[in-house]
Design a protein around this motif. Structure first.
Motif, PDB file in Angstrom:
ATOM      1  N   LEU A 114      37.438  98.485 -31.300  1.00  0.00           N
ATOM      2  CA  LEU A 114      37.288  97.256 -31.847  1.00  0.00           C
ATOM      3  C   LEU A 114      37.945  96.335 -30.530  1.00  0.00           C
ATOM      4  O   LEU A 114      37.538  95.290 -30.133  1.00  0.00           O
ATOM      5  CB  LEU A 114      38.113  96.825 -32.988  1.00  0.00           C
ATOM      6  N   GLY A 117      35.306  95.383 -27.895  1.00  0.00           N
ATOM      7  CA  GLY A 117      34.269  94.650 -28.455  1.00  0.00           C
ATOM      8  C   GLY A 117      33.313  95.498 -28.989  1.00  0.00           C
ATOM      9  O   GLY A 117      32.030  94.868 -29.400  1.00  0.00           O
ATOM     10  N   VAL A 118      33.405  96.581 -29.672  1.00  0.00           N
ATOM     11  CA  VAL A 118      32.503  97.468 -30.718  1.00  0.00           C
ATOM     12  C   VAL A 118      32.592  96.786 -32.119  1.00  0.00           C
ATOM     13  O   VAL A 118      33.670  96.521 -32.506  1.00  0.00           O
ATOM     14  CB  VAL A 118      32.827  98.782 -30.702  1.00  0.00           C
ATOM     15  N   GLY A 119      31.455  96.783 -32.751  1.00  0.00           N
ATOM     16  CA  GLY A 119      31.613  96.080 -34.221  1.00  0.00           C
ATOM     17  C   GLY A 119      32.134  97.105 -34.933  1.00  0.00           C
ATOM     18  O   GLY A 119      31.940  98.353 -34.839  1.00  0.00           O
ATOM     19  N   GLN A 120      32.504  96.437 -36.171  1.00  0.00           N
ATOM     20  CA  GLN A 120      33.195  97.482 -37.021  1.00  0.00           C
ATOM     21  C   GLN A 120      32.343  98.522 -37.403  1.00  0.00           C
ATOM     22  O   GLN A 120      32.857  99.668 -37.647  1.00  0.00           O
ATOM     23  CB  GLN A 120      33.587  96.468 -38.414  1.00  0.00           C
TER      24      GLN A 120
END
Length: 227
Positions: A114, A117-120
């Motif tokens: 997270l 910048g990675v989505g949940q």
């Protein structure tokens, strides 16, 4: 020939520099880590292996010499550039797992993604895949205090690899475990490293574990030598 993932050239580090109690920890240490190579760093206690790993991972700066990661000279890079390089390309494992106690295993592996910048959803999917790979998927929703030492360390491995680093730096990653658990946990780490194709520099006192890697480097008297 491919660009080295890590290159240290003539690295020096001194503490209490210029004072009567000056300690010369690194005296011109050099090493090169090729893509996909897993290298052991063997050193006597107090020889400076943690200092070398911290410099290699941009957590500390050398007094002299150069540090290159993935072909980029990071020696004189600013804090933002160094932080971005660490977050995107470098994974760390320590002797103690340092998991966040208030979060579950899967959450500990999700969090660094997270921050990058990675989505949940994608972060959770990758976290579960990594935990399953090292055999602790069924314990994903347990907090560290509810897990064994070997399980905690395997979760720490997954956290270190969560963002797909090119370089893994490990400081006695099984040194806090009993011999049988250490062997199992190290095998899980090696499987992960080989599967992902990253490069790893692993400091260890265990010569048996060192012999299972591609090369052995020794750090003694501030210098790095082969074998």
């Amino acid at each position: 020939m491919s660009e080295p993932v890590l290159a240290l050239d003539g690295v020096e580090k001194h503490f209490n520099r210029g004072l009567p109690g000056e300690v010369n920890v690194l005296r011109g240490a050099s090493l090169v880590l090729a893509p996909g190579e897993v290298v052991a760093l063997v050193a006597p206690s107090g020889a400076g292996k943690s200092t070398l790993l911290h410099i290699a991972g941009l957590l500390d700066t050398p007094d002299a010499g150069r540090v290159r990661i993935c072909g980029q000279d990071m020696t004189d890079a600013g804090d933002q550039t160094r932080t971005a390089m660490r977050r995107e390309h470098v994974g760390f494992i320590y002797q103690f797992h340092h998991l966040l106690p208030e979060f579950s295993a899967v959450e500990n592996v999700i969090l660094p993604q997270l921050a990058n910048g990675v989505g949940q959803g994608a972060a959770r999917e990758r976290a579960m895949a990594l935990l399953d790979r090292v055999g602790v998927g069924p314990r994903a929703d347990h907090r560290p205090a509810e897990m064994s030492g070997g399980e905690q360390q395997r979760v720490a491995f997954c956290r270190a690899l969560a963002n797909g680093p090119a370089l893994l730096l490990a400081d006695e990653p099984t040194g806090n475990l009993d011999p049988e658990t250490s062997d199992r946990v190290f095998a899980a780490l090696m499987d992960l490293v080989r599967d992902t194709g990253l490069s790893a520099l692993i400091a260890t006192h265990n010569l048996g574990l060192a012999a299972r890697m591609d090369r052995v480097l020794r750090l003694d008297n501030g210098l790095v030598t082969e074998g």
